[in-house]
Design a protein around this motif. Structure first.
Motif, PDB file in Angstrom:
ATOM      1  N   VAL A  73       0.839  -1.268   0.084  1.00  0.00           N
ATOM      2  CA  VAL A  73       0.092  -0.029   0.118  1.00  0.00           C
ATOM      3  C   VAL A  73       0.761   1.244  -0.042  1.00  0.00           C
ATOM      4  CG1 VAL A  73      -1.607   1.281   1.265  1.00  0.00           C
ATOM      5  CG2 VAL A  73      -2.112  -1.115   1.048  1.00  0.00           C
ATOM      6  N   GLN A 112      -8.866   9.840  -1.004  1.00  0.00           N
ATOM      7  CA  GLN A 112      -7.921   9.064  -0.003  1.00  0.00           C
ATOM      8  C   GLN A 112      -8.663   8.815   1.273  1.00  0.00           C
ATOM      9  OE1 GLN A 112      -4.828  11.648   1.205  1.00  0.00           O
ATOM     10  NE2 GLN A 112      -3.543  10.019   1.944  1.00  0.00           N
ATOM     11  N   THR A 116     -11.527   5.266   0.997  1.00  0.00           N
ATOM     12  CA  THR A 116     -11.001   4.036   1.604  1.00  0.00           C
ATOM     13  C   THR A 116     -11.631   3.602   2.978  1.00  0.00           C
ATOM     14  OG1 THR A 116      -9.260   5.640   2.471  1.00  0.00           O
ATOM     15  CG2 THR A 116      -8.761   4.623   0.372  1.00  0.00           C
ATOM     16  N   THR A 117     -12.163   4.673   3.730  1.00  0.00           N
ATOM     17  CA  THR A 117     -12.558   4.414   5.105  1.00  0.00           C
ATOM     18  C   THR A 117     -14.124   3.830   4.661  1.00  0.00           C
ATOM     19  OG1 THR A 117     -11.941   6.539   5.796  1.00  0.00           O
ATOM     20  CG2 THR A 117     -13.665   5.645   7.044  1.00  0.00           C
ATOM     21  N   MET A 119     -14.840   1.862   1.947  1.00  0.00           N
ATOM     22  CA  MET A 119     -14.772   0.723   1.224  1.00  0.00           C
ATOM     23  C   MET A 119     -14.919  -0.598   2.164  1.00  0.00           C
ATOM     24  SD  MET A 119     -12.178  -1.907   0.340  1.00  0.00           S
ATOM     25  CE  MET A 119     -10.789  -0.766   0.915  1.00  0.00           C
ATOM     26  N   ARG A 129      -9.811  -6.474  -0.037  1.00  0.00           N
ATOM     27  CA  ARG A 129      -9.623  -5.203   0.577  1.00  0.00           C
ATOM     28  C   ARG A 129      -8.522  -4.543   0.387  1.00  0.00           C
ATOM     29  NH1 ARG A 129     -11.907  -6.494   6.641  1.00  0.00           N
ATOM     30  NH2 ARG A 129     -14.059  -5.907   6.252  1.00  0.00           N
ATOM     31  N   CYS A 132      -8.682  -3.225  -3.307  1.00  0.00           N
ATOM     32  CA  CYS A 132      -9.270  -2.148  -3.319  1.00  0.00           C
ATOM     33  C   CYS A 132      -8.522  -0.990  -2.847  1.00  0.00           C
ATOM     34  CB  CYS A 132     -10.519  -2.253  -2.744  1.00  0.00           C
ATOM     35  SG  CYS A 132     -11.777  -3.562  -3.583  1.00  0.00           S
ATOM     36  N   PHE A 133      -7.774  -0.964  -1.572  1.00  0.00           N
ATOM     37  CA  PHE A 133      -7.035   0.100  -0.847  1.00  0.00           C
ATOM     38  C   PHE A 133      -6.053   0.484  -2.161  1.00  0.00           C
ATOM     39  CE2 PHE A 133      -7.888  -1.605   3.439  1.00  0.00           C
ATOM     40  CZ  PHE A 133      -8.228  -0.400   3.748  1.00  0.00           C
ATOM     41  N   CYS A 134      -5.462  -0.499  -2.852  1.00  0.00           N
ATOM     42  CA  CYS A 134      -4.440  -0.102  -3.778  1.00  0.00           C
ATOM     43  C   CYS A 134      -5.011   0.535  -4.813  1.00  0.00           C
ATOM     44  CB  CYS A 134      -3.549  -1.383  -4.205  1.00  0.00           C
ATOM     45  SG  CYS A 134      -2.580  -2.132  -3.095  1.00  0.00           S
ATOM     46  N   LEU A 136      -8.054   2.392  -4.932  1.00  0.00           N
ATOM     47  CA  LEU A 136      -8.476   3.618  -4.695  1.00  0.00           C
ATOM     48  C   LEU A 136      -7.259   4.571  -4.345  1.00  0.00           C
ATOM     49  CD1 LEU A 136     -11.408   2.754  -2.131  1.00  0.00           C
ATOM     50  CD2 LEU A 136     -11.551   3.780  -4.331  1.00  0.00           C
ATOM     51  N   ILE A 137      -6.171   4.272  -3.760  1.00  0.00           N
ATOM     52  CA  ILE A 137      -5.045   5.280  -3.594  1.00  0.00           C
ATOM     53  C   ILE A 137      -4.396   5.360  -4.678  1.00  0.00           C
ATOM     54  CG2 ILE A 137      -2.864   5.114  -2.427  1.00  0.00           C
ATOM     55  CD1 ILE A 137      -4.168   3.484  -0.048  1.00  0.00           C
TER      56      ILE A 137
END
Length: 468
Positions: A73, A112, A116-117, A119, A129, A132-134, A136-137
């Protein structure tokens, strides 16, 4: 004696008040811009506590992200920031950049923080997850990358031209930023530890992220009051010129090489070291945050000392001196284990002492030799290089940390985690950087600054001879 002390204190407070009101006031556009910038520094010191560092690592580990996942991440932003290459082409289309920059900033932080909060409430599989974090960021940073240099250019106009005033400006903004982040760290750390192990800890970390976004909106509204100056950027600048223009300015290029190298070194264990302290050393949030709080105390006590070093030795040589003092602390961090956790506090105090010098000196390196013409393109070159080398540093650090992950291996009679070897790598790099900068500081320093330093040194030697 008491009267003399009070008189001295009063004199120092008056001098501080004069310096502060000279730099920060609403009488002219530049001073007003510095007031806006200082306000933003305070706001960002507040909200960055909740969306970076230990709280960001805690947020990720809430959703079963491993140390390798934290590393993955962490190196998404440097990859996405490559889109900074389009900065000059995008920003040159706007005669008035301010509205575009402000809107882009809000959208960036919405993706950001808010996206991400939210999702993880809809995606439950840990691997999904992480993906998805990757994603979105990446989207957030890639979207904002072409606009970010515009902010740097915009607020650079408010930096004082005088070297002494510029030092005071940087020192004051760093002091106020550190005090603000210290206060927030202290109280938020206590609150988070008070509910450790319960579902409420996660709820508090998430609530902090929403508070951070609200503060960002307020900060963005304040930035409306900063004057926007016309930029000397060519609308017909070709993309390849972002990489060729800096080579026409030797000292600017030398500063960039130095900053790229430092970006690599400083990111070798970025994020993963917080994971190590939380999950391997079992330190509490309060313990880790206490070290950050100590930084502010040390900053206040030693700020004058580092300022004198800057005036005597230059920004670059001062950075090199701080690097050399920092080297032994990396060795002590390497040998630290749960059984020898007492090393952490005294070692961190020395690191904080060095960090005051490092942060103060580093803050001006980008601007020392920054060309006025096509400054957006030069800052884009800086941003791309910084992020590329940050990515390389994170990639190397993540690979090293993943060798044993959450398991230890025997080494020289100790049980160590592979993430600890990044301390040895950093220590070796700091030694080389420090020696080079101390010996060859003139290669990076403006000619007028060299002349001023050498003149002051000649006066100092003459005064020393006269005393003899």
């Amino acid at each position: 004696m008491m009267r003399e002390d009070m008189a001295m204190l009063k004199s120092k407070l008056q001098a501080f008040g004069y310096t502060f009101t000279d730099l920060f006031n609403i009488r002219d556009d530049d001073a007003r811009g510095r007031v806006v910038y200082l306000s933003c520094v305070l706001f960002s010191a507040f909200y960055n506590v909740f969306i970076t560092g230990i709280f960001y690592t805690g947020f990720l580990t809430m959703y079963d992200i491993s140390i390798t996942g934290v590393g993955i991440v962490s190196f998404i932003p440097p990859i996405a920031n490559v889109f900074t290459i389009f900065s000059s082409r995008v920003l040159s289309r706007f005669k008035r950049r301010k509205p575009v920059l402000l809107a882009a900033k809000i959208m960036y932080y919405f993706l950001q923080i808010i996206a991400t909060t939210l999702m993880p409430q809809f995606v439950h599989d840990p691997q999904a997850r992480l993906t998805c974090f990757c994603v979105l960021i990446f989207i957030a940073y890639a979207f904002y990358a072409p606009f970010a240099p515009g902010y740097t250019v915009w607020f650079y106009h408010f930096y004082p031209a005088d070297n002494h005033k510029r030092t005071q400006y940087i020192q004051l903004t760093q002091i106020f930023s550190s005090i603000m982040s210290t206060l927030i760290l202290f109280f938020s750390g206590i609150l988070t530890d008070a509910v450790a192990g319960s579902p409420k800890q996660g709820e508090i970390i998430i609530a902090f992220r929403y508070v951070a976004f609200a503060l960002i909106v307020i900060e963005t509204l304040i930035q409306i009051f900063a004057k926007e100056y016309p930029e000397q950027d060519s609308a017909n600048l070709k993309l390849k010129e972002i990489f060729t223009l800096p080579f026409k300015y030797r000292k600017f290029l030398m500063c960039m090489i130095f900053m790229f190298t430092w970006s690599f070194v400083s990111n070798l264990n970025n994020g993963m070291w917080s994971y190590h302290l939380l999950n391997h050393m079992n330190f509490s949030y309060t313990t880790i945050n206490t070290v950050s709080i100590l930084y502010t105390c040390i900053l206040l006590l030693t700020n004058g000392f580092w300022g004198r070093l800057l005036r005597r030795f230059s920004w670059i040589k001062t950075f090199g001196i701080a690097c050399l003092i920092f080297v032994p602390t990396e060795l002590f961090m390497f040998i630290m284990s749960p059984e020898s956790s007492w090393i952490f506090l005294p070692n961190s105090i020395v690191q904080n002492l060095c960090s005051v010098g490092l942060n103060l000196a580093y803050a001006n390196v980008l601007y020392m030799n920054l060309p006025k013409e096509n400054s957006t393109a030069h800052i884009a070159f800086h941003t791309i290089g910084i992020n590329l080398f940050a990515f390389l540093g994170l990639m190397v650090g993540t690979w090293v940390s993943s060798l044993t992950g959450d398991n230890t291996i025997p080494f020289l009679g100790m049980q160590v985690y592979s993430v600890q070897f990044t301390c040895l790598m950093r220590g070796a790099a700091l030694l080389v950087i420090g020696l080079l900068l101390v010996k060859h500081w003139r290669l990076f320093t403006r000619d007028e600054d060299i002349a001023e330093i050498e003149q002051n040194e000649a006066i100092r030697r003459e005064m020393a001879q006269n005393r003899q």
